[in-house]
Design a protein around this motif. Structure first.
Motif, mmCIF file in Angstrom:
data_model
loop_
_atom_site.group_PDB
_atom_site.id
_atom_site.type_symbol
_atom_site.label_atom_id
_atom_site.label_comp_id
_atom_site.label_asym_id
_atom_site.label_seq_id
_atom_site.Cartn_x
_atom_site.Cartn_y
_atom_site.Cartn_z
ATOM 1 N N TYR A 310 0.836 -1.206 0.000
ATOM 2 C CA TYR A 310 0.000 0.000 0.000
ATOM 3 C C TYR A 310 0.868 1.252 0.000
ATOM 4 O O TYR A 310 0.613 2.210 -0.755
ATOM 5 C CB TYR A 310 -0.936 -0.017 1.211
ATOM 6 N N GLN A 311 1.869 1.201 0.849
ATOM 7 C CA GLN A 311 2.770 2.357 0.921
ATOM 8 C C GLN A 311 3.469 2.562 -0.413
ATOM 9 O O GLN A 311 3.645 3.711 -0.874
ATOM 10 C CB GLN A 311 3.809 2.133 2.034
ATOM 11 N N GLU A 312 3.871 1.436 -1.020
ATOM 12 C CA GLU A 312 4.551 1.554 -2.307
ATOM 13 C C GLU A 312 3.606 2.082 -3.373
ATOM 14 O O GLU A 312 3.979 2.967 -4.176
ATOM 15 C CB GLU A 312 5.103 0.182 -2.730
ATOM 16 N N GLU A 313 2.397 1.542 -3.355
ATOM 17 C CA GLU A 313 1.416 2.038 -4.340
ATOM 18 C C GLU A 313 1.088 3.502 -4.089
ATOM 19 O O GLU A 313 0.929 4.282 -5.034
ATOM 20 C CB GLU A 313 0.144 1.188 -4.260
ATOM 21 N N LYS A 314 0.985 3.839 -2.809
ATOM 22 C CA LYS A 314 0.710 5.232 -2.462
ATOM 23 C C LYS A 314 1.840 6.126 -2.916
ATOM 24 O O LYS A 314 1.627 7.214 -3.489
ATOM 25 C CB LYS A 314 0.500 5.351 -0.970
ATOM 26 N N GLU A 319 3.996 9.907 -6.498
ATOM 27 C CA GLU A 319 5.036 10.319 -7.450
ATOM 28 C C GLU A 319 4.444 10.567 -8.830
ATOM 29 O O GLU A 319 4.837 11.502 -9.548
ATOM 30 C CB GLU A 319 6.124 9.237 -7.525
ATOM 31 N N SER A 320 3.464 9.735 -9.189
ATOM 32 C CA SER A 320 2.817 9.947 -10.496
ATOM 33 C C SER A 320 2.066 11.268 -10.542
ATOM 34 O O SER A 320 2.102 12.006 -11.539
ATOM 35 C CB SER A 320 1.851 8.783 -10.760
ATOM 36 N N ILE A 321 1.388 11.577 -9.435
ATOM 37 C CA ILE A 321 0.675 12.857 -9.357
ATOM 38 C C ILE A 321 1.653 14.010 -9.426
ATOM 39 O O ILE A 321 1.439 15.008 -10.151
ATOM 40 C CB ILE A 321 -0.167 12.915 -8.070
ATOM 41 N N ARG A 322 2.749 13.824 -8.647
ATOM 42 C CA ARG A 322 3.741 14.891 -8.666
ATOM 43 C C ARG A 322 4.351 15.040 -10.056
ATOM 44 O O ARG A 322 4.573 16.158 -10.550
ATOM 45 C CB ARG A 322 4.848 14.595 -7.639
#
Length: 353
Positions: A310-314, A319-322
């Motif tokens: 979850y943390q990795e996906e988050k 990072e994708s949003i950024r």
């Protein structure tokens, strides 16, 4: 009595002389007439008959000469006892005539036969002694041989007593040998039992030292050792109780010793079984706890993995949003820069000639 008669005769003769001397004066008166004395006469003893002339002494010159020759050969050591016996038998057959001669030669033959028997007996006893010293005879064989010697060669009560004493001594030694052998066999039986027990113990210790055994295999090995030792002791006791060569006291003593040893071995075996079961229960409990811990650890791992996922996906999402925001900002900036650059070009064209 003859002396008394002689005396009376003398007195009568003297009186007669007196009477004879006074006979001349008889006619003159004065003489005394003495009656004649009558002297009893002694009857004459009968004449002893003359002894007959002694007969000529009996002689057996042939017998005397035979004896003389026999003694000469004996003194010259030219005759054995057997040849002397044979010679005497020949003399008896040829020259003996009277009962006295027969008695004498029978005595001679008896002495020779006795000497032969004594020599044979001595030789037989010497042979027996040599066989004994060479170790060729057991006590039983010695007794049997002495009985044969007694039957065949002993002639006198003294010889029979001598051999009976030897038989008695041999019988005492036979009994002592039997007793010694029995004691040796008893000790051998005990020593063998102890040795086998020690060998079992040594094999168990060697196996433990050389092989890497599990707790279960080690337990089985030690249990088999104790079981074999118990069987060994019980078998030893069984043989002792069935053997009538042991006294009642010996059987009782051995039974106490073996029973005590079996009691200790049985208790040790029970203790071993109990300890093994306790260790097994402990291992099972630890195994159960370990499985639970593993399950718990697995659950925690899953949770941690899910959390990490979850943390990795988050993180990836953030990072994708950024990155999208940055790309959008860069695009916006590039658009603004392009707009600004277009405006500047247009202003320059307007201000030209």
């Amino acid at each position: 009595m003859n002396t008394e008669l002689d005396r009376l005769r003398g007195e009568a003769a003297a009186l007669q002389g007196v009477l004879d001397g006074g006979g001349a004066g008889k006619g003159k008166g004065g003489g005394v007439v003495v009656p004649p004395v009558i002297i009893p006469t002694t009857p004459k003893a009968p004449k002893t008959p003359k002894a007959p002339k002694a007969a000529a002494a009996y002689e057996n010159k042939a017998l005397d000469e035979a004896y003389k020759q026999l003694e000469h050969k004996k003194r010259m050591d030219e005759m054995t006892l057997e040849s002397e016996q044979k010679t005497l038998e020949q003399i008896k057959a040829k020259h003996v005539k009277t009962a006295e001669e027969r008695m004498e030669i029978e005595e001679r033959l008896y002495d020779v036969r006795k000497a032969i028997g004594d020599r044979t007996l001595t030789n037989a006893l010497d042979d027996l002694d040599k066989s004994k010293r060479l170790g060729k005879l057991t006590e039983e064989e010695e007794i049997a041989r002495l009985k044969r010697i007694k039957k065949q060669y002993s002639d006198s009560a003294e010889e029979r007593k001598q051999i009976d004493d030897m038989i008695f001594d041999a019988e005492i030694r036979r009994q002592e040998a039997i007793k010694k052998k029995i004691e040796e066999e008893k000790q051998l039986r005990k020593d063998t039992t102890d040795y086998v027990s020690q060998q079992l113990q040594a094999a168990y210790e060697d196996r433990l030292a050389r092989d890497k055994l599990s707790a279960e295999d080690q337990h089985k090995l030690q249990d088999r050792l104790l079981n074999d030792q118990i069987y060994l002791n019980n078998n030893y006791l069984k043989k002792v109780l069935a053997d009538n060569r042991y006294t009642a006291e010996e059987k009782k003593k051995i039974e106490r010793e073996v029973t005590e040893a079996v009691r200790k071995q049985t208790n040790e075996r029970l203790k071993l079984e109990r300890e093994y079961q306790e260790n097994l229960d402990k291992l099972l409990e630890e195994e159960k706890k370990k499985k639970i811990d593993n399950i718990n650890n697995l659950s925690k791992g899953v949770q941690d993995a899910l959390r990490a996922k979850y943390q990795e996906e988050k993180r990836v999402a953030e990072e994708s949003i950024r990155d999208a925001q940055q790309a959008n900002e860069e695009w916006k900036k590039s658009q603004l820069d392009a707009i600004k650059s277009g405006r500047a070009s247009s202003a320059g064209a307007t201000s030209g000639p």
